[in-house]
Design a protein around this motif. Structure first.
Motif, short mmCIF file in Angstrom:
data_model
loop_
_atom_site.label_atom_id
_atom_site.label_comp_id
_atom_site.label_asym_id
_atom_site.label_seq_id
_atom_site.Cartn_x
_atom_site.Cartn_y
_atom_site.Cartn_z
N PHE A 69 24.05 36.86 34.40
CA PHE A 69 22.86 35.99 34.36
C PHE A 69 23.12 34.83 33.70
O PHE A 69 22.40 34.06 33.52
CB PHE A 69 21.76 36.74 33.36
CG PHE A 69 21.13 37.99 33.88
CD1 PHE A 69 20.53 38.08 35.07
CD2 PHE A 69 21.71 39.36 33.49
CE1 PHE A 69 19.98 39.10 35.62
CE2 PHE A 69 21.28 40.36 34.19
CZ PHE A 69 20.38 40.41 35.20
N LEU A 70 24.38 34.37 33.25
CA LEU A 70 24.72 33.10 32.74
C LEU A 70 24.40 31.80 33.59
O LEU A 70 24.29 30.76 33.32
CB LEU A 70 26.20 32.92 32.20
CG LEU A 70 26.19 33.72 30.85
CD1 LEU A 70 27.89 33.53 30.26
CD2 LEU A 70 25.30 32.99 29.74
N ARG A 71 24.42 32.21 34.83
CA ARG A 71 24.12 31.20 36.02
C ARG A 71 22.88 30.50 35.82
O ARG A 71 22.51 29.56 36.05
CB ARG A 71 24.14 31.67 37.29
CG ARG A 71 22.99 32.49 37.67
CD ARG A 71 23.00 32.71 39.31
NE ARG A 71 23.95 33.86 39.51
CZ ARG A 71 23.75 35.05 39.83
NH1 ARG A 71 22.46 35.60 39.88
NH2 ARG A 71 24.72 35.88 40.03
N HIS A 72 21.95 31.18 35.24
CA HIS A 72 20.49 30.60 34.99
C HIS A 72 20.33 29.63 33.72
O HIS A 72 19.38 29.04 33.70
CB HIS A 72 19.49 31.95 34.56
CG HIS A 72 19.13 32.84 35.74
ND1 HIS A 72 18.72 32.53 36.82
CD2 HIS A 72 19.59 34.15 36.00
CE1 HIS A 72 18.71 33.36 37.72
NE2 HIS A 72 19.47 34.57 37.03
N MET B 97 16.27 42.87 30.33
CA MET B 97 17.15 43.21 31.55
C MET B 97 17.10 42.01 32.62
O MET B 97 17.89 42.23 33.68
CB MET B 97 16.74 44.37 32.13
CG MET B 97 16.91 45.56 31.08
SD MET B 97 18.71 45.95 30.56
CE MET B 97 19.28 46.46 32.25
N GLU B 98 16.29 41.04 32.42
CA GLU B 98 16.05 39.97 33.41
C GLU B 98 15.47 38.74 32.74
O GLU B 98 14.99 38.74 31.77
CB GLU B 98 14.95 40.48 34.44
CG GLU B 98 13.70 40.75 33.96
CD GLU B 98 12.76 41.36 34.83
OE1 GLU B 98 11.45 41.14 35.19
OE2 GLU B 98 13.34 42.32 35.74
N PRO B 99 15.81 37.73 33.30
CA PRO B 99 15.77 36.28 32.67
C PRO B 99 14.05 36.08 32.77
O PRO B 99 13.50 36.68 33.82
CB PRO B 99 16.44 35.34 33.54
CG PRO B 99 17.49 36.19 34.28
CD PRO B 99 17.00 37.33 34.42
N SER B 100 13.64 35.30 31.94
CA SER B 100 12.23 34.80 31.90
C SER B 100 12.09 33.39 31.12
O SER B 100 13.11 32.85 30.84
CB SER B 100 11.59 35.82 31.12
OG SER B 100 12.10 35.72 29.67
N LEU C 240 19.81 32.26 42.72
CA LEU C 240 18.66 31.43 42.08
C LEU C 240 19.20 31.14 40.96
O LEU C 240 20.08 32.10 39.97
CB LEU C 240 17.42 32.43 42.03
CG LEU C 240 16.30 31.99 40.96
CD1 LEU C 240 15.94 30.67 41.74
CD2 LEU C 240 15.24 32.92 40.89
N LYS C 241 19.07 29.84 40.28
CA LYS C 241 19.40 29.39 38.90
C LYS C 241 18.18 28.79 38.35
O LYS C 241 17.78 27.93 39.01
CB LYS C 241 20.52 28.50 39.30
CG LYS C 241 22.13 29.12 39.62
CD LYS C 241 22.91 28.23 39.55
CE LYS C 241 24.35 28.92 40.06
NZ LYS C 241 25.38 28.04 39.93
N ILE D 104 17.62 34.62 28.73
CA ILE D 104 18.58 35.59 29.53
C ILE D 104 18.84 36.82 28.77
O ILE D 104 18.87 36.74 27.43
CB ILE D 104 19.78 34.89 30.16
CG1 ILE D 104 20.71 34.68 29.10
CG2 ILE D 104 19.29 33.41 30.72
CD1 ILE D 104 22.22 34.04 29.36
N PRO D 105 19.28 38.19 29.50
CA PRO D 105 19.60 39.18 28.60
C PRO D 105 20.95 38.73 27.83
O PRO D 105 21.71 37.84 28.20
CB PRO D 105 20.59 39.82 29.98
CG PRO D 105 19.53 39.75 31.01
CD PRO D 105 19.34 38.27 30.93
#
Length: 388
Positions: A233-236, A196-199, A158-159, A216-217
């Motif tokens: 998490f940088l993919r987000h 700890m998780e993207p929003s 997921l991105k 992101i974190p």
């Protein structure tokens, strides 16, 4: 406590095989030369991905290890068609990218609500002997088997789809900014890696306009080597049109921290440096105008710089103006993400693969290869139907 944010799953998917055609000769006493009446086999079920805006993570697929579609039913006498296997729909959040787990190749990209992509096509059913009748072959004694099933182990990533992505060290004030500009309520605390998780947060602008911001974190120097939370998490923020770098105003060297963040992005994906960037100096509620001007002279001149305080609201209106201007700049027009034109993970090897097929004289557009006929007379039915 286990996190409810899941952005990576690995699943074995298998479509259904096609049913075999029937080899049957009709023979009743009122019609002793009834001829062939074997029906066709049913189509196997397909595995179909479907974008669903009601999902934000891949949590509902976390414990799905196998997803199999139904096989097609076999054909029967009296030209009875076999039942078609039921298709299996996999609902995924928008922004899901699929890869082949064995080869690592890009497969597809689900980018908008309601989009449907056939991941694995079900096998076509075989033809019954009724389909092979002709003037010169009035009693064909063969039928086709169904097409085989397709199987693939896939990785779904997921991105998040957002306009602005936040980049900064832990405790740079990213979550505080998102909570100040939107209705999102990420966890905020005075210790590193609180997030700890993207929003996502929707930031309201003038005249009922808005844009989406992704938090992101935090990353640290050496994240490319796995330090801290690494670059997981940088993919987000790969799909974000604009990157907002955030560095606290009480940092010893703001420019150096900005360059460290830039270098970590470069190691993760050099193409991310082509995006427009804005630098926000946070926690500036204790800085006076004279000190702000002194700091501004030491900062990079090739990007907009805004001094803000998310706690007091200082500079937030100016920040939104700058972000909106950069998002709508002529050189940074948001490109629409579609299934045909994805912004990320183009499979460059596919062009080379298609060229290989062309050089070998093969047609990559062929979807169906007829199965061999069943010539063994032991494999077909021959029944007499008594008159009722």
């Amino acid at each position: 406590m286990e996190s409810n944010f899941v952005d990576y799953v690995k699943i074995l998917c298998r479509s259904g095989k096609g049913g075999r055609g029937s080899m049957h000769l009709r023979h009743v006493k009122y019609n002793p030369n009834g001829g062939p009446d074997g029906g066709d086999g049913g189509k196997g079920g397909s595995i179909i991905l479907r974008g669903n805006h009601n999902y934000w993570t891949l949590l509902h697929l976390k414990y799905e290890r196998h997803i199999f579609a139904e096989h097609g039913g076999n054909g029967g006498r009296d030209k009875c068609h076999g039942t078609d296997g039921k298709d299996v729909y996999i609902d995924v959040p928008c922004g899901t990218v699929v890869y082949n787990a064995e080869t690592g190749k890009y497969v597809c990209d689900v980018t908008y609500d309601g989009q449907e992509i056939v991941l694995l096509k079900g096998g076509r059913g075989g033809l019954g002997n009724f389909q092979f009748r002709s003037a010169t072959n009035q009693a064909p004694r063969y039928a086709q088997p169904g097409e085989p099933m397709q199987e693939m182990t896939v990785i779904m990533e997921l991105k998040l789809l957002a306009d602005v992505g936040l980049v900064g060290f832990p405790n740079a004030g990213k979550s505080t900014l998102v909570s100040a500009l939107s209705n999102a309520r990420p966890k905020i605390a005075n210790y590193p890696f609180t997030t700890m998780e993207p929003s996502l947060g929707i930031v309201g602008y003038r005249d009922s306009k808005s844009f989406v911001m992704a938090d992101i974190p935090g990353i640290i120097e050496g994240a490319a080597e796995g330090k801290g939370l690494g670059l997981r998490f940088l993919r987000h923020i790969e799909r974000n049109s604009l990157l907002l770098f955030m560095v606290p105003g009480d940092t010893d060297d703001i420019k150096r921290e900005y360059e460290i963040l830039l270098n970590e992005l470069r190691q993760f994906n050099p193409e991310m440096l082509d995006k427009h960037r804005v630098l926000a100096v946070t926690k500036c509620d204790l800085l006076d105008d004279e000190l702000i001007e002194m700091l501004r002279e030491t900062l990079p001149s090739d990007l907009p710089v805004v001094f803000i305080s998310a706690v007091t609201g200082f500079g937030l209106d100016e920040l939104k103006d700058v972000l909106w201007r950069e998002l709508n700049a002529e050189s940074n027009k948001l490109q629409t993400i579609t299934a045909e034109d994805s912004l990320v993970h183009r499979d460059k090897d596919m062009a080379a693969f298609a060229q290989e097929l062309a050089d070998e004289g093969e047609d990559e557009d062929i979807e169906y290869v007829d199965a061999e006929y069943v010539d063994d007379l032991d494999d077909f039915e021959y029944e007499e139907e008594e008159e009722s």
